[in-house]
Design a protein around this motif. Structure first.
Motif, short mmCIF file in Angstrom:
data_model
loop_
_atom_site.label_atom_id
_atom_site.label_comp_id
_atom_site.label_asym_id
_atom_site.label_seq_id
_atom_site.Cartn_x
_atom_site.Cartn_y
_atom_site.Cartn_z
N TYR A 179 76.21 -69.75 12.16
CA TYR A 179 77.44 -69.83 12.94
C TYR A 179 78.62 -69.70 12.00
N ALA A 180 79.63 -68.97 12.44
CA ALA A 180 80.89 -68.91 11.72
C ALA A 180 81.80 -69.98 12.28
N LEU A 181 82.33 -70.82 11.41
CA LEU A 181 83.33 -71.81 11.79
C LEU A 181 84.66 -71.24 11.33
N LEU A 182 85.45 -70.71 12.24
CA LEU A 182 86.72 -70.06 11.92
C LEU A 182 87.84 -71.08 12.09
N ILE A 183 88.52 -71.37 11.02
CA ILE A 183 89.52 -72.44 11.00
C ILE A 183 90.91 -71.85 11.28
N TYR A 184 91.55 -72.36 12.33
CA TYR A 184 92.90 -71.93 12.68
C TYR A 184 93.84 -73.11 12.53
N GLY A 185 94.92 -72.91 11.81
CA GLY A 185 95.87 -73.99 11.61
C GLY A 185 97.18 -73.47 11.05
N ARG A 186 97.89 -74.36 10.37
CA ARG A 186 99.17 -74.01 9.78
C ARG A 186 98.98 -72.91 8.73
N ASP A 187 99.89 -71.98 8.70
CA ASP A 187 99.83 -70.85 7.77
C ASP A 187 100.53 -71.25 6.48
N VAL A 188 99.77 -71.91 5.60
CA VAL A 188 100.33 -72.41 4.34
C VAL A 188 99.46 -71.94 3.18
N THR A 209 92.91 -69.53 8.66
CA THR A 209 93.20 -70.02 7.31
C THR A 209 91.95 -70.17 6.44
N GLY A 210 90.78 -70.04 7.04
CA GLY A 210 89.55 -70.16 6.27
C GLY A 210 88.35 -70.12 7.19
N PHE A 211 87.18 -70.17 6.59
CA PHE A 211 85.96 -70.12 7.38
C PHE A 211 84.81 -70.75 6.61
N TYR A 212 83.81 -71.15 7.34
CA TYR A 212 82.53 -71.57 6.79
C TYR A 212 81.45 -70.80 7.52
N LEU A 213 80.42 -70.44 6.83
CA LEU A 213 79.22 -69.90 7.43
C LEU A 213 78.18 -71.00 7.31
N VAL A 214 77.73 -71.51 8.44
CA VAL A 214 76.79 -72.63 8.43
C VAL A 214 75.51 -72.24 9.15
N GLU A 215 74.46 -72.97 8.86
CA GLU A 215 73.20 -72.79 9.55
C GLU A 215 72.90 -74.06 10.32
N ALA A 216 72.56 -73.91 11.59
CA ALA A 216 72.26 -75.06 12.44
C ALA A 216 71.15 -74.69 13.41
N ALA A 217 70.45 -75.69 13.90
CA ALA A 217 69.34 -75.46 14.83
C ALA A 217 69.82 -74.84 16.13
N ASP A 218 71.04 -75.22 16.55
CA ASP A 218 71.56 -74.71 17.83
C ASP A 218 73.06 -74.91 17.85
N GLY A 249 92.44 -75.96 15.04
CA GLY A 249 91.23 -75.74 15.80
C GLY A 249 90.19 -75.02 14.96
N VAL A 250 88.93 -75.22 15.32
CA VAL A 250 87.83 -74.53 14.66
C VAL A 250 87.05 -73.80 15.73
N GLU A 251 87.06 -72.48 15.66
CA GLU A 251 86.29 -71.65 16.59
C GLU A 251 84.87 -71.54 16.04
N VAL A 252 83.90 -71.83 16.86
CA VAL A 252 82.48 -71.75 16.47
C VAL A 252 81.88 -70.56 17.17
N ARG A 253 81.34 -69.64 16.36
CA ARG A 253 80.81 -68.41 16.95
C ARG A 253 79.48 -68.06 16.28
N PRO A 254 78.42 -67.80 17.08
CA PRO A 254 77.14 -67.41 16.48
C PRO A 254 77.30 -66.06 15.75
N VAL A 255 76.59 -65.93 14.67
CA VAL A 255 76.64 -64.73 13.85
C VAL A 255 75.54 -63.77 14.32
N LEU A 256 75.91 -62.54 14.54
CA LEU A 256 74.95 -61.50 14.90
C LEU A 256 74.45 -60.89 13.60
N GLU A 257 73.21 -61.19 13.26
CA GLU A 257 72.66 -60.69 12.01
C GLU A 257 72.25 -59.24 12.18
#
Length: 116
Positions: A4-13, A78-87, A105-113
């Protein structure tokens, strides 16, 4: 396991500046507590450093570049994490611990491999 991509949206600093050191400590804690799930990630420089590329038509069309982000919004990517989770529930649990969720906010989106 799904990525999953955790896309971080916040202040532009500029998070590299000393005045954000306290907030960056929260991200360090988040990393220590959730690092086993991380597969990648990074903080991004402010949107003022971005360049947007568009190609008119299709491949081989005219290339147009513009300074700045694709869209102007109140919050910026402003940043992102690529994480692995069961669901999805597992990914959401990680996302709620991300400091970006506390003041943005953090948008969580499954990654299409794509093909290996």
């Amino acid at each position: 396991m799904t990525q999953y991509a955790l896309l971080i949206y916040g202040r532009d600093v500029d998070w590299s500046q000393p005045e954000y050191a306290t907030e960056m400590k929260d991200y360090d804690t988040f990393g220590r507590e959730n690092g086993a799930s991380f597969r990648g990630g990074a903080a991004l420089h402010p949107t003022s450093t971005a360049t947007t590329v568009r190609v008119t038509g299709a491949r081989g069309g005219d290339v147009v570049t513009t300074d700045g982000p694709y869209a102007e919004t109140k919050e910026a990517l402003t940043g992102f994490y690529l994480v692995e989770a069961a669901d999805l529930d597992g990914a959401l649990k990680i996302a709620q611990e991300c400091p970006g969720a506390w003041d943005g906010g953090v948008e969580v989106r499954p990654v299409l491999e794509l093909g290996a």
